[in-house]
Design a protein around this motif. Sequence first.
Motif, PDB file in Angstrom:
ATOM      1  N   LEU A  85     -33.257  22.058  53.935  1.00 22.78           N
ATOM      2  CA  LEU A  85     -34.220  23.102  54.240  1.00 22.78           C
ATOM      3  C   LEU A  85     -34.759  22.833  55.636  1.00 22.78           C
ATOM      4  O   LEU A  85     -35.050  21.691  55.983  1.00 22.78           O
ATOM      5  CB  LEU A  85     -35.391  23.059  53.255  1.00 22.78           C
ATOM      6  N   SER A  86     -34.879  23.886  56.439  1.00 26.20           N
ATOM      7  CA  SER A  86     -35.508  23.719  57.748  1.00 26.20           C
ATOM      8  C   SER A  86     -36.556  24.816  57.882  1.00 26.20           C
ATOM      9  O   SER A  86     -36.391  25.908  57.347  1.00 26.20           O
ATOM     10  CB  SER A  86     -34.465  23.841  58.859  1.00 26.20           C
ATOM     11  N   THR A  87     -37.634  24.508  58.567  1.00 26.85           N
ATOM     12  CA  THR A  87     -38.662  25.542  58.710  1.00 26.85           C
ATOM     13  C   THR A  87     -39.245  25.564  60.111  1.00 26.85           C
ATOM     14  O   THR A  87     -39.374  24.526  60.757  1.00 26.85           O
ATOM     15  CB  THR A  87     -39.788  25.344  57.661  1.00 26.85           C
ATOM     16  N   ILE A  92     -38.671  29.629  56.185  1.00 24.24           N
ATOM     17  CA  ILE A  92     -37.943  28.463  55.702  1.00 24.24           C
ATOM     18  C   ILE A  92     -36.509  28.905  55.418  1.00 24.24           C
ATOM     19  O   ILE A  92     -36.293  29.980  54.860  1.00 24.24           O
ATOM     20  CB  ILE A  92     -38.598  27.927  54.409  1.00 24.24           C
ATOM     21  N   LYS A  93     -35.549  28.095  55.829  1.00 22.20           N
ATOM     22  CA  LYS A  93     -34.151  28.460  55.582  1.00 22.20           C
ATOM     23  C   LYS A  93     -33.435  27.343  54.839  1.00 22.20           C
ATOM     24  O   LYS A  93     -33.663  26.169  55.098  1.00 22.20           O
ATOM     25  CB  LYS A  93     -33.423  28.737  56.900  1.00 22.20           C
ATOM     26  N   ILE A 156     -42.840  20.865  54.313  1.00 25.35           N
ATOM     27  CA  ILE A 156     -42.115  21.303  53.126  1.00 25.35           C
ATOM     28  C   ILE A 156     -41.713  20.050  52.365  1.00 25.35           C
ATOM     29  O   ILE A 156     -41.625  18.969  52.941  1.00 25.35           O
ATOM     30  CB  ILE A 156     -40.844  22.144  53.449  1.00 25.35           C
ATOM     31  N   SER A 167     -44.200  24.443  50.101  1.00 28.53           N
ATOM     32  CA  SER A 167     -44.397  24.577  51.541  1.00 28.53           C
ATOM     33  C   SER A 167     -45.898  24.696  51.765  1.00 28.53           C
ATOM     34  O   SER A 167     -46.608  25.267  50.946  1.00 28.53           O
ATOM     35  CB  SER A 167     -43.659  25.813  52.057  1.00 28.53           C
TER      36      SER A 167
END
Length: 425
Positions: A85-87, A92-93, A156, A167
């Motif tokens: 997960l990256s934000t 957030i993706k 996150i 998150s």
Amino acid sequence: ADIISTVEFNHTGELLATGDKGGRVVIFQREPESKNAPHSQGEYDVYSTFQSHEPEFDYLKSLEIEEKINKIKWLPQQNAAHSLLSTNDKTIKLWKITERDKRPEGYNLKDEEGKLKDLSTVTSLQVPVLKPMDLMVEVSPRRIFANGHTYHINSISVNSDCETYMSADDLRINLWHLAVTDRSFSILDWRPENVKDGTQGMVSRERHWHHCNLFVYSSSKGSLRLCDMRAAALCDKHSKLVPLPDDPAGRTGLPERLSAQSQVAHKHSARHLGSRDCLMTVMVWAQRGGDLPAETDEVHDYLRSKLCSLYENDCIFDKFECAWNGSDSVIMTGAYNNFFRMFDRNTKRDVTLEASRESSKPRAVLKPRRVCVGGKRRRDDISVDSLDFTKKILHTAWHPAENIIAIAATNNLYIFQDKVNSDVH
Ligand SMILES: *[C@@H]1O[C@H](CO)[C@@H](O)[C@H](O)[C@H]1NC(C)=O
Ligand SMILES: *[C@@H]1O[C@H](CO)[C@@H](O)[C@H](O)[C@H]1NC(C)=O
């Protein structure tokens, strides 16, 4: 754009991901041990690089949304693919990373370029075969979780069920299911009107690895709160408040802003927490029993004489993070002048080290540094007046099982490990 904004090892430490201000994610993989080249064993090499976030514009609020990656979290690996997960501040993706070293050849209806064949030329049927090819790492977006936060997302955290994650922004904590992108559940929601003088907004949270229901978050006032999701759906009543002690290490007279906790780091054994406040101290909290930090260590006591200039150049807003080593005996945190500090809880010793080209040469040894405040100066000491406040180490990570650390110093990533050192730019 290439200023590193987060570093994160995967759960076994073979992969290391960094995010930067330009929205890119770079993944490093540890080389497997090789008998022919003993010195290159276990070094980290670039495995994959991809653009995670792009700059966006919020037309409703006339706001630019930066592409900067605020946090990366790995999901435990469940099949051949890796997921993370990256934000950035708002979105957030979930990314899936897969390897491909074979490609199918000999389709019946399309040619090698993938174009449909003229059907009249197809006279016989063949079975497509997989042919080996050079290893390719493919990264594909799986889910996009948007519109869950009004304020900037600062952390996150994947829950131990591996199906949900949380998150947090300054006023709210959301709970998401990894498969559901259009809904999230607010487990904590502070209305801005209830937050007096910005004294309460939370700054970070970390969940409990073994007990999915427990989580801890820190507030800008300096306290930590422990919540149990089983107790109530809305966790605005914390089950335990760990207030900031009245005057740890002579804080009297320091502005409140300085006691904001910038990050909470869980020990692997889950009984203790480490936290770092915005400027001066790193604290170790006992999660059970003790109501006060079990230990408080000054990160850079020598800066007390410099508080005014730190105010003026906005350093008091720097958010330093801290990290435990794999056996929970040492806590590490960054400082200015590309220094970082380690506090050994067993021996009660601490050390200042420097991330530099010099110290990252192969087989170089990290030499302890000392900052002196007036008085007698030893050789190699650095004077507090010559510290460079633009060089700061905010993000660090410790390999979960070995003595390997990753240090983000502006746009350089330094990886220090027991026998070999490497730096990556
Ligand atoms: C971390 O990455 C390595 C290397 O690809 C992989 O073998 C391992 O399973 C990953 N660990 C977890 C817990 O996902
Ligand atoms: C943690 O640090 C201590 C002290 O330097 C060291 O002895 C120990 O091996 C480290 N643990 C891990 C898992 O790296």
